[in-house]
Design a protein around this motif. Structure first.
Motif, mmCIF file in Angstrom:
data_model
loop_
_atom_site.group_PDB
_atom_site.id
_atom_site.type_symbol
_atom_site.label_atom_id
_atom_site.label_comp_id
_atom_site.label_asym_id
_atom_site.label_seq_id
_atom_site.Cartn_x
_atom_site.Cartn_y
_atom_site.Cartn_z
ATOM 1 N N HIS A 286 0.363 -27.832 -17.237
ATOM 2 C CA HIS A 286 -0.296 -28.850 -18.045
ATOM 3 C C HIS A 286 0.730 -29.510 -18.963
ATOM 4 O O HIS A 286 1.427 -28.828 -19.718
ATOM 5 N N PRO A 287 0.840 -30.840 -18.925
ATOM 6 C CA PRO A 287 1.945 -31.508 -19.628
ATOM 7 C C PRO A 287 1.858 -31.483 -21.144
ATOM 8 O O PRO A 287 2.871 -31.684 -21.818
ATOM 9 N N ILE A 288 0.688 -31.250 -21.718
ATOM 10 C CA ILE A 288 0.590 -31.228 -23.190
ATOM 11 C C ILE A 288 -0.156 -29.980 -23.663
ATOM 12 O O ILE A 288 -0.937 -30.023 -24.602
ATOM 13 N N ARG A 289 0.132 -28.879 -23.030
ATOM 14 C CA ARG A 289 -0.432 -27.598 -23.460
ATOM 15 C C ARG A 289 0.535 -26.500 -23.019
ATOM 16 O O ARG A 289 0.869 -26.412 -21.839
ATOM 17 N N PHE A 290 1.020 -25.680 -23.946
ATOM 18 C CA PHE A 290 1.990 -24.666 -23.561
ATOM 19 C C PHE A 290 1.947 -23.478 -24.530
ATOM 20 O O PHE A 290 1.370 -23.557 -25.624
ATOM 21 N N LYS A 291 2.575 -22.409 -24.119
ATOM 22 C CA LYS A 291 2.677 -21.201 -24.939
ATOM 23 C C LYS A 291 3.481 -21.512 -26.203
ATOM 24 O O LYS A 291 4.404 -22.322 -26.183
ATOM 25 N N HIS A 292 3.103 -20.890 -27.290
ATOM 26 C CA HIS A 292 3.750 -21.071 -28.601
ATOM 27 C C HIS A 292 3.404 -22.408 -29.255
ATOM 28 O O HIS A 292 4.077 -22.827 -30.199
ATOM 29 N N LEU A 293 2.362 -23.105 -28.740
ATOM 30 C CA LEU A 293 1.877 -24.324 -29.387
ATOM 31 C C LEU A 293 0.613 -23.958 -30.165
ATOM 32 O O LEU A 293 -0.329 -23.417 -29.598
ATOM 33 N N TYR A 294 0.598 -24.251 -31.452
ATOM 34 C CA TYR A 294 -0.499 -23.814 -32.317
ATOM 35 C C TYR A 294 -1.133 -25.011 -33.026
ATOM 36 O O TYR A 294 -0.429 -25.893 -33.536
ATOM 37 N N ALA A 295 -2.459 -25.015 -33.056
ATOM 38 C CA ALA A 295 -3.220 -26.056 -33.752
ATOM 39 C C ALA A 295 -3.577 -25.566 -35.148
ATOM 40 O O ALA A 295 -4.135 -24.475 -35.309
#
Length: 415
Positions: A286-295
């Motif tokens: 997925h181009p805009i979702r990855f591990k270590h990405l936090y909201a």
């Protein structure tokens, strides 16, 4: 036909243009001005807002849409026309903008509903007819999701040809993550062209991912924090895409409730993506979702983030540091030499971002300007876009740029 540039005539923000033709009043954009850019009060407009028949929105950025609620309060009750994607993005963008006004929550919800009732989404490439036989066609501008340029045709008198007017809106660059490249324009009699970067060319976009990776590697080597002021719409999603490809191995925080909401909308509107992004998703990446990405949505989590120890990357609004959570981060972080501040977008005159970038704000943190991440076409791209018209435009009028940029672009275009 008469055209008044109500906003962004010789500056970058506050875009608003009025066309009076065939007994029709038509607006293109109605945005908020930032920094030192001027604002014309509604009671000083060439026509009363109540007499405006149509409002076209080239895209959902606040400097093109932010005065829409106030326009409605001033009497506008016409139709709001835009692409389907812009209509989807409009509500969260204006809801956020109105939250900084003196409107109550009830008033904000009522205005959201009113805007939804007045607005219509249109397909790209089809030609539609307004009253008085004025026609328009929307084409992809490649600036953000849903952005368009508008090709109008105004009927002439008996025995005369129609007058073709094109508004470029904000034109994007080729090879922008997620977005298809800008479409090529048809010939026209009058071109209203943006000129934000009319006096310069960006870094090679093909090399910018490597440049960002190198800059991040250096900036994070001392376990500091990299702050990236970014608008919630467009730039945030573009950065997420690039950071996923780079995989810096450190946590990336989107410290913006609006940025998180817009990212989710981007994720749902994959029919508007370019071929590369669609291919990545189909392959399970997925181009805009990855591990270590936090909201980071709740304010109490934002407060905790202020005490974060690096290495880390924090993306927060606003993009010109005029407000939003980035202001708190810079108060905490600019005094630490381990930290770095990356500017990846235009900083308008009179904004805090411009003052920091020009060294007029004290900072122990390192300041970087990465022009390869601009969402605006540069001089070379603008000139090539105009040259792609089958026939040169009869007249070019430059807007949405500072005087220096307009002068340089005019010289390049020989206008």
């Amino acid at each position: 036909m008469k055209i008044n540039h109500i906003g962004a005539k010789s500056c970058v923000t506050g875009s608003c243009h009025l066309i009076q033709a065939a007994e029709v009043n038509l607006l293109v954009d109605c945005g908020i001005a930032q920094g030192h850019d001027p604002v014309l009060p509604f009671d000083q407009w060439p026509v009363p807002p109540a007499t405006v028949d149509y409002l076209f929105l080239t895209h959902a950025h606040i400097d093109h849409t932010g005065r829409v609620p106030d326009l409605i309060d001033a009497g506008f009750a016409g139709e709001i026309l835009c692409t389907h994607a812009t209509k989807a993005l409009l509500s969260p963008m204006l809801r956020d903008a109105m939250s900084f006004s003196d409107r109550s929550d009830t008033a904000v919800r009522a205005m959201e509903a009113r805007i939804d009732d007045l607005s219509w989404g249109f397909e790209l490439y089809d030609t539609f007819t307004l009253k008085s036989n004025i026609t328009f066609t929307l084409k992809n501008a490649g600036h953000i999701l849903g952005s368009c340029f508008i090709q109008f045709s105004f009927p002439g008198g008996p025995g005369s040809a129609p007058t073709r007017v094109t508004f470029s809106g904000d034109l994007g660059c080729r090879h922008t993550p997620i977005l298809p490249d800008p479409d090529l324009p048809d010939s026209c009699d009058l071109l209203i062209l943006e000129s934000t970067y009319g006096d310069r060319n960006h870094e090679n976009r093909a090399d910018r991912q490597a440049a960002l990776a190198k800059a991040l590697d250096h900036a994070l080597s001392d376990s500091g924090i990299v702050y990236i002021p970014a608008f919630a719409l467009g730039r945030t999603q573009e950065l997420i895409y690039e950071l996923d490809r780079i995989n810096p191995g450190v946590p990336v925080f989107i410290d913006s409730p609006l940025g998180v909401e817009i990212t989710r909308l981007y994720q749902d509107m994959d029919d508007c993506w370019d071929k590369e992004a669609k291919t990545l998703k189909a392959a399970g990446d997925h181009p805009i979702r990855f591990k270590h990405l936090y909201a980071v949505e709740r304010f109490k989590d934002h407060r905790r983030l202020l005490d974060l120890k690096g290495p880390a990357i924090i993306i927060a609004g606003s993009g010109m540091c005029t407000g939003g959570r980035i202001v708190n981060h810079l108060k905490h972080g600019l005094d630490d030499p381990k930290n770095d501040l990356f500017f990846v977008g235009y900083q308008a005159a009179g904004t805090p971002g411009r003052a920091i970038l020009e060294g007029r704000t004290p900072s122990k943190a390192a300041i970087h300007g990465l022009t390869g991440y601009s969402a605006h076409a540069d001089q070379q791209t603008l000139a090539a876009w105009v040259a792609a018209m089958p026939d040169p435009p009869g007249e070019i009028r430059l807007v949405h740029g500072e005087p220096k940029a307009q002068t340089a672009l005019a010289k390049r275009l020989n206008t």
